[in-house]
Write a protein that holds these residues in place. Sequence first.
Motif, PDB file in Angstrom:
ATOM      1  N   VAL A  95       0.863  -1.183   0.000  1.00  0.00           N
ATOM      2  CA  VAL A  95       0.000   0.000   0.000  1.00  0.00           C
ATOM      3  C   VAL A  95       0.902   1.236   0.000  1.00  0.00           C
ATOM      4  CG1 VAL A  95      -1.862   1.204   1.200  1.00  0.00           C
ATOM      5  CG2 VAL A  95      -1.684  -1.296   1.370  1.00  0.00           C
ATOM      6  N   ASP A  96       0.868   1.988  -1.093  1.00  0.00           N
ATOM      7  CA  ASP A  96       1.730   3.165  -1.206  1.00  0.00           C
ATOM      8  C   ASP A  96       1.173   4.345  -0.412  1.00  0.00           C
ATOM      9  OD1 ASP A  96       3.619   1.974  -2.862  1.00  0.00           O
ATOM     10  OD2 ASP A  96       2.405   2.342  -4.649  1.00  0.00           O
ATOM     11  N   ILE A  97       2.018   5.359  -0.258  1.00  0.00           N
ATOM     12  CA  ILE A  97       1.598   6.574   0.449  1.00  0.00           C
ATOM     13  C   ILE A  97       0.391   7.188  -0.261  1.00  0.00           C
ATOM     14  CG2 ILE A  97       2.285   8.880   1.245  1.00  0.00           C
ATOM     15  CD1 ILE A  97       5.154   8.073   1.090  1.00  0.00           C
ATOM     16  N   GLY A  98      -0.651   7.483   0.510  1.00  0.00           N
ATOM     17  CA  GLY A  98      -1.827   8.126  -0.065  1.00  0.00           C
ATOM     18  C   GLY A  98      -2.720   7.178  -0.844  1.00  0.00           C
ATOM     19  N   GLU A  99      -2.513   5.877  -0.659  1.00  0.00           N
ATOM     20  CA  GLU A  99      -3.319   4.873  -1.375  1.00  0.00           C
ATOM     21  C   GLU A  99      -4.012   3.950  -0.380  1.00  0.00           C
ATOM     22  OE1 GLU A  99      -3.797   4.756  -4.522  1.00  0.00           O
ATOM     23  OE2 GLU A  99      -2.111   5.814  -5.458  1.00  0.00           O
TER      24      GLU A  99
END
Lengths: 282, 160
Positions: free
Chosen positions: B6-10
């Motif tokens: 899970v990426d930043i802001g996702e």
Amino acid sequence: MKVEEILSKVQQLPPFPQVALKVLEMVGREAPFKEIARVIELDEGFTAEILKICNSPFFGLSRKISSVQEAVVYLGEKYLLEIVTRTASKKYFEAAHRGYDLQRGELWRHAVACAVASDLLQERLGRGKDLALFTASLLHDIGKVVLSSYVADGLKEILERVRAGKPFIEAEKEVIGMDHATLGGMIAKRWNFPEEIIDAILYHHNPKEAKTEYAAKVHIADVLCSTLGIGAGNDELSEKIDSEVLKGLGLSGKDLMEMLVELQDRYEKTQSLFTTEQGDGF
Amino acid sequence: MHQIVVDIGEYQVTDDPSAILITYSLGSCIAVVLYDPVVKVGGMLHLMLPDSEINPLRARERPGMFADTGIPLLLESCERLGAEKSRLQVKVAGGGEMLDSSGFFRIGKRNYAAVRRILWQHGLMIRAQDVGGNANRTVSLEMATGKVKVKISGDGIKEL
């Protein structure tokens, strides 16, 4: 003595590429871009990297670019100079740095994000792009590259002091006899960087003591990246924020939050071109 | 087992029992983890900032960046995969902060306050959390068991 051993490791670091230093110096005295391009073209490595990036799918050009002079039309002067600086710096940062709990690529991501953040800061302050600031931001943690293994050896003691409320950098100094900013300043000096870059690296956690504004700007860029957790490792959140420096540049909490959004966006856009993939689990 | 990052802001949701959701190096960001143990549906959001008013345009394109736009989406997405709100286990980690004696920035605390408020507005109670301090955290959710693990840089791994 440990400090002497660390200093001898600094001597063993490969020297910073002369072409990149030359370019930095030429940009500093506002030399015409044509002359700068000629210097870059003398170096096969940099030329190849510039052409690779220019011909990558990211730019989607219909024809192949085959010279630096041509590449500048598409990339723009500033971006092209950035590529030189990044290409020169990357090899120092890419490895894992276990002392700081950083996996392969993480310190490089931190460096790139910090350079991007320094650009955003210049824009927000209504100032132009500054290659020296970009370079200082990219290299601000160069001291970690050498110090990491010593931090790993003394980590238990360092973390004990950090848990007692001491900033990580001060704990480094107490336990190892050296901290990453002081060491970074020494490396930059050894590499013959201009004074403002040395000063910014040396004081990026302590900008009040710096001679120029560069340290304050690198400090803010560093704070933004650490807040987003980019290459924040085991140390960055245990460093101090100097809010006087933020206020001194007229930045509000709202400015910082807005910049975090911009930073994440722009960092992601450049990430695919310049950095390695995300970690490999715990 | 496969890892979903899970990426930043996702945010990511899944009903694959062999998956592990993981998000790295949160800094002041917060990971909100939802898990329904009956249907083994779960999700994770890596939010950056408390309030979409900071940049409404970006919030439309990237709702996961903000607590107020990201959390409702995470919840809806889990429900769409069959999760029941009443069964959801809610766990929260992150929100670390640099040493800031002036309290000028305090983004970790602002994030955490927003997360609590928005979860409460949606009738969700936090079951376990590991937030604040100077800790930089990495968080994972094992879909087969619902186990949430938090790694604090320099301080080992614990289960939430």
